[in-house]
Scaffold this motif. Sequence first.
Motif, PDB file in Angstrom:
ATOM      1  N   PHE A 103     -30.393  39.304   3.506  1.00 52.28           N
ATOM      2  CA  PHE A 103     -31.571  40.112   3.767  1.00 52.28           C
ATOM      3  C   PHE A 103     -31.642  40.564   5.221  1.00 52.28           C
ATOM      4  CE2 PHE A 103     -32.549  36.972   0.450  1.00 52.28           C
ATOM      5  CZ  PHE A 103     -32.683  37.839  -0.614  1.00 52.28           C
ATOM      6  N   ASP A 104     -31.037  39.809   6.122  1.00 52.67           N
ATOM      7  CA  ASP A 104     -30.986  40.153   7.539  1.00 52.67           C
ATOM      8  C   ASP A 104     -29.938  39.248   8.179  1.00 52.67           C
ATOM      9  OD1 ASP A 104     -32.313  37.611   8.062  1.00 52.67           O
ATOM     10  OD2 ASP A 104     -34.211  38.607   7.608  1.00 52.67           O
ATOM     11  N   ALA A 105     -29.923  39.183   9.505  1.00 49.32           N
ATOM     12  CA  ALA A 105     -28.915  38.384  10.196  1.00 49.32           C
ATOM     13  C   ALA A 105     -29.152  36.889  10.061  1.00 49.32           C
ATOM     14  CB  ALA A 105     -28.875  38.761  11.679  1.00 49.32           C
ATOM     15  N   ARG A 106     -30.333  36.489   9.615  1.00 47.70           N
ATOM     16  CA  ARG A 106     -30.667  35.072   9.528  1.00 47.70           C
ATOM     17  C   ARG A 106     -30.781  34.546   8.105  1.00 47.70           C
ATOM     18  NH1 ARG A 106     -32.501  32.575  13.902  1.00 47.70           N
ATOM     19  NH2 ARG A 106     -33.893  31.221  12.708  1.00 47.70           N
ATOM     20  N   THR A 107     -31.103  35.416   7.156  1.00 52.37           N
ATOM     21  CA  THR A 107     -31.468  34.963   5.812  1.00 52.37           C
ATOM     22  C   THR A 107     -30.465  35.449   4.777  1.00 52.37           C
ATOM     23  OG1 THR A 107     -33.767  35.219   6.522  1.00 52.37           O
ATOM     24  CG2 THR A 107     -33.376  34.807   4.182  1.00 52.37           C
ATOM     25  N   ALA A 108     -29.938  34.514   3.981  1.00 50.84           N
ATOM     26  CA  ALA A 108     -28.968  34.867   2.947  1.00 50.84           C
ATOM     27  C   ALA A 108     -28.985  33.819   1.840  1.00 50.84           C
ATOM     28  CB  ALA A 108     -27.564  34.987   3.525  1.00 50.84           C
ATOM     29  N   VAL A 109     -28.571  34.251   0.661  1.00 50.50           N
ATOM     30  CA  VAL A 109     -28.381  33.388  -0.501  1.00 50.50           C
ATOM     31  C   VAL A 109     -26.936  33.533  -0.935  1.00 50.50           C
ATOM     32  CG1 VAL A 109     -28.983  33.041  -2.926  1.00 50.50           C
ATOM     33  CG2 VAL A 109     -30.775  33.526  -1.260  1.00 50.50           C
ATOM     34  N   VAL A 110     -26.246  32.417  -1.206  1.00 52.86           N
ATOM     35  CA  VAL A 110     -24.857  32.455  -1.658  1.00 52.86           C
ATOM     36  C   VAL A 110     -24.741  31.715  -2.986  1.00 52.86           C
ATOM     37  CG1 VAL A 110     -23.901  32.670   0.654  1.00 52.86           C
ATOM     38  CG2 VAL A 110     -24.219  30.403  -0.328  1.00 52.86           C
ATOM     39  N   ARG A 165     -23.490  26.777  -8.075  1.00 54.13           N
ATOM     40  CA  ARG A 165     -24.586  26.352  -7.210  1.00 54.13           C
ATOM     41  C   ARG A 165     -25.128  27.549  -6.430  1.00 54.13           C
ATOM     42  NH1 ARG A 165     -21.809  21.013  -4.301  1.00 54.13           N
ATOM     43  NH2 ARG A 165     -20.686  20.283  -6.178  1.00 54.13           N
ATOM     44  N   VAL A 166     -26.363  27.408  -5.961  1.00 54.48           N
ATOM     45  CA  VAL A 166     -26.974  28.403  -5.084  1.00 54.48           C
ATOM     46  C   VAL A 166     -27.431  27.699  -3.816  1.00 54.48           C
ATOM     47  CG1 VAL A 166     -28.833  30.076  -4.769  1.00 54.48           C
ATOM     48  CG2 VAL A 166     -27.730  29.847  -7.010  1.00 54.48           C
ATOM     49  N   TYR A 167     -27.089  28.292  -2.665  1.00 53.42           N
ATOM     50  CA  TYR A 167     -27.528  27.801  -1.364  1.00 53.42           C
ATOM     51  C   TYR A 167     -28.303  28.907  -0.663  1.00 53.42           C
ATOM     52  CZ  TYR A 167     -24.032  24.038  -1.799  1.00 53.42           C
ATOM     53  OH  TYR A 167     -23.282  22.962  -2.213  1.00 53.42           O
ATOM     54  N   ARG A 168     -29.227  28.503   0.212  1.00 58.46           N
ATOM     55  CA  ARG A 168     -30.021  29.469   0.962  1.00 58.46           C
ATOM     56  C   ARG A 168     -30.109  29.041   2.423  1.00 58.46           C
ATOM     57  NH1 ARG A 168     -35.088  30.936   2.890  1.00 58.46           N
ATOM     58  NH2 ARG A 168     -35.781  33.034   2.275  1.00 58.46           N
ATOM     59  N   THR A 169     -30.015  30.032   3.327  1.00 63.62           N
ATOM     60  CA  THR A 169     -30.205  29.773   4.755  1.00 63.62           C
ATOM     61  C   THR A 169     -31.234  30.739   5.315  1.00 63.62           C
ATOM     62  OG1 THR A 169     -29.120  29.591   6.918  1.00 63.62           O
ATOM     63  CG2 THR A 169     -28.332  31.328   5.462  1.00 63.62           C
ATOM     64  N   ASP A 201     -35.854  42.493  -4.206  1.00 68.11           N
ATOM     65  CA  ASP A 201     -36.432  42.552  -2.869  1.00 68.11           C
ATOM     66  C   ASP A 201     -36.179  41.198  -2.212  1.00 68.11           C
ATOM     67  OD1 ASP A 201     -38.431  40.776  -3.944  1.00 68.11           O
ATOM     68  OD2 ASP A 201     -39.562  42.514  -4.632  1.00 68.11           O
ATOM     69  N   ARG A 202     -36.868  40.887  -1.146  1.00 63.88           N
ATOM     70  CA  ARG A 202     -36.624  39.635  -0.441  1.00 63.88           C
ATOM     71  C   ARG A 202     -37.080  38.403  -1.221  1.00 63.88           C
ATOM     72  NH1 ARG A 202     -35.612  40.290   5.193  1.00 63.88           N
ATOM     73  NH2 ARG A 202     -36.172  38.095   5.459  1.00 63.88           N
ATOM     74  N   PHE A 203     -37.857  38.607  -2.260  1.00 64.73           N
ATOM     75  CA  PHE A 203     -38.450  37.477  -2.969  1.00 64.73           C
ATOM     76  C   PHE A 203     -37.929  37.313  -4.391  1.00 64.73           C
ATOM     77  CE2 PHE A 203     -41.548  38.984   0.165  1.00 64.73           C
ATOM     78  CZ  PHE A 203     -41.689  37.833   0.928  1.00 64.73           C
ATOM     79  N   ARG A 204     -37.769  38.412  -5.122  1.00 63.91           N
ATOM     80  CA  ARG A 204     -37.444  38.336  -6.550  1.00 63.91           C
ATOM     81  C   ARG A 204     -35.965  38.600  -6.778  1.00 63.91           C
ATOM     82  NH1 ARG A 204     -39.667  42.006  -9.823  1.00 63.91           N
ATOM     83  NH2 ARG A 204     -39.573  43.532  -8.149  1.00 63.91           N
ATOM     84  N   GLY A 205     -35.331  37.697  -7.530  1.00 65.31           N
ATOM     85  CA  GLY A 205     -33.912  37.849  -7.808  1.00 65.31           C
ATOM     86  C   GLY A 205     -33.520  37.219  -9.124  1.00 65.31           C
ATOM     87  N   ARG A 229     -38.751  33.883  -7.570  1.00 64.61           N
ATOM     88  CA  ARG A 229     -39.819  34.711  -7.015  1.00 64.61           C
ATOM     89  C   ARG A 229     -40.156  34.293  -5.588  1.00 64.61           C
ATOM     90  NH1 ARG A 229     -42.558  38.231 -10.004  1.00 64.61           N
ATOM     91  NH2 ARG A 229     -42.005  38.401 -12.220  1.00 64.61           N
ATOM     92  N   ASP A 230     -39.345  33.406  -5.025  1.00 64.25           N
ATOM     93  CA  ASP A 230     -39.609  32.921  -3.668  1.00 64.25           C
ATOM     94  C   ASP A 230     -38.372  33.011  -2.787  1.00 64.25           C
ATOM     95  OD1 ASP A 230     -38.052  30.903  -4.728  1.00 64.25           O
ATOM     96  OD2 ASP A 230     -39.655  29.395  -4.735  1.00 64.25           O
ATOM     97  N   GLY A 231     -37.592  34.083  -2.987  1.00 66.33           N
ATOM     98  CA  GLY A 231     -36.439  34.329  -2.129  1.00 66.33           C
ATOM     99  C   GLY A 231     -35.275  33.396  -2.345  1.00 66.33           C
ATOM    100  N   GLY A 232     -35.184  32.783  -3.527  1.00 61.80           N
ATOM    101  CA  GLY A 232     -34.059  31.898  -3.819  1.00 61.80           C
ATOM    102  C   GLY A 232     -34.307  30.446  -3.500  1.00 61.80           C
ATOM    103  N   ARG A 233     -35.546  30.091  -3.171  1.00 60.61           N
ATOM    104  CA  ARG A 233     -35.865  28.688  -2.887  1.00 60.61           C
ATOM    105  C   ARG A 233     -35.960  27.869  -4.167  1.00 60.61           C
ATOM    106  NH1 ARG A 233     -38.721  31.834   0.675  1.00 60.61           N
ATOM    107  NH2 ARG A 233     -38.531  31.333   2.903  1.00 60.61           N
ATOM    108  N   SER A 234     -36.347  28.512  -5.274  1.00 59.85           N
ATOM    109  CA  SER A 234     -36.424  27.837  -6.566  1.00 59.85           C
ATOM    110  C   SER A 234     -36.065  28.837  -7.662  1.00 59.85           C
ATOM    111  CB  SER A 234     -37.834  27.265  -6.800  1.00 59.85           C
ATOM    112  OG  SER A 234     -38.798  28.302  -6.872  1.00 59.85           O
TER     113      SER A 234
END
Length: 345
Positions: free
Chosen positions: A88-95, A105-109, A136-140, A157-162
Motif C-alpha cells: 500500500f506504501d513504503a511501510r505497509t504490505a501483505v505477503v 500463510r499471510v504476513y503483514r508489516t 483498497d487498504r482495508f478490504r481484500g 476488512r482490516d487491511g489483512g490483520r484478520s
Amino acid sequence: MKSLLLVAATTASLLVAPPAADARGPAWEPRPTGVDARLRGLSAVDARVAWAGGSGGVVLRTVDGGRTWASVSPPGAAGLDFRDVEAFDARTAVVLSIGPGESSRVYRTSDGGRTWVESFRNTDPKAFYDCVAFFDRFRGLAMSDPVDGRFRVLATRDGGRSWRPVPPENFPPALPGEAGFAASGQCVATAGPEDAWIATGGGATARVLHSADGGRHWAVADTPLLSSASAGVFAVAFRTPRRGVAVGGDHANPAGPVANLALSRDGGRSWASAARPPEGYRSGVAWRGSSVVAVGPTGSDVSRDGGRHWRRFDATGFDTVDCPAGTATCWAAGERGRVGVLTGR
C-alpha cells in the motif's frame, strides 16, 4: 496449483530460442536485486517504491526506483515461497506464501518490513492458497484451490490483520481438476469498490469467476483459453469493472502457439479471443493506461488497442508485471532475482 511447484524450476530448460526483441519502443531496464530467488510476487506502489517476494522466503523492498534493495523477509520464513505481495506504501504490505497445509500463510508489516505479524496460517491439508488482492487498504481477498468441490476464499476488512472464510455455498461447483495457478500473484484481481475475479485452469475449460459484491457471491464464465493440467488462465487484470484481459497458455509448452489470451467488455460475464494475441505462455498481465503489458518466460508483449493486437517488444523472461495506476511506470520480476523497469513508450 500444486503441479506448478514441480515444473517452475525447470521452465527454462523447456524453452526454445525466442524471437529477437524489437529495438523500438518500450524495453525493460534491469534493476539488480542481489538475490537468486525466483520472484513471482510483485507490488509496485509508484515509480520509486516496489516490493517483491519469492522462493527461499525472500521479500525485498526498494524506495529508490530499484537502484538499491533491502531484504525485509519475515523471520523464520526461509522454507516458504512468497508468490504474492500487496503493498500500500513504503511501510505497509501483505505477503502470501503458497503451498499445501501450513505452507500457505499471510504476513503483514506496517513498518517497512522491520517486523511482521503472521495473520493467517492454513490448517486444512486440502487447501492450497494461490493469490491475494485488495479493493483498497482495508478490504481484500485470498484464494485457495477448491476444497470439497468449491473454491475457498478468505476475506479481510482490516487491511489483512484478520481473515474470515466466504461461505462455500456462495461459489459455483469447481470442475474436476480445476484450480488456480500460483505463477504471478495475479490469479485474483479487483477493480473498483466491489468487483473481483478469479482465474482458473486445470479442468476441461479455462474459466473466470466474478464477484460483483466484494467477494461474497460468485458467478463463472468460460474463456476460449486452452485448459489442461498445465494450462488455463494464469492472470487476469481489469482496467475498469467492465474492461478486462485474461492471459495464460501452457506452462509445460511455453513457446507453443496455443490459445493464451481473451478479452471481456462486460465485467467477465463473457470472453472473446483477441485478433492477434501474443505467442507463447504468458503468466502476468497489467494495464498501463490504455495499453496492456503481458509477460512470460519467452518475452514481453504490448497492446496499444486494449488487447486486440499485440507486439513482442522484449525477449527477456519475466513471471509477473505490475504497473501502478496513474503512472507510466511498469515493473516486472522473475527468476534469478530478475527485476526490470519499463522504459520508453
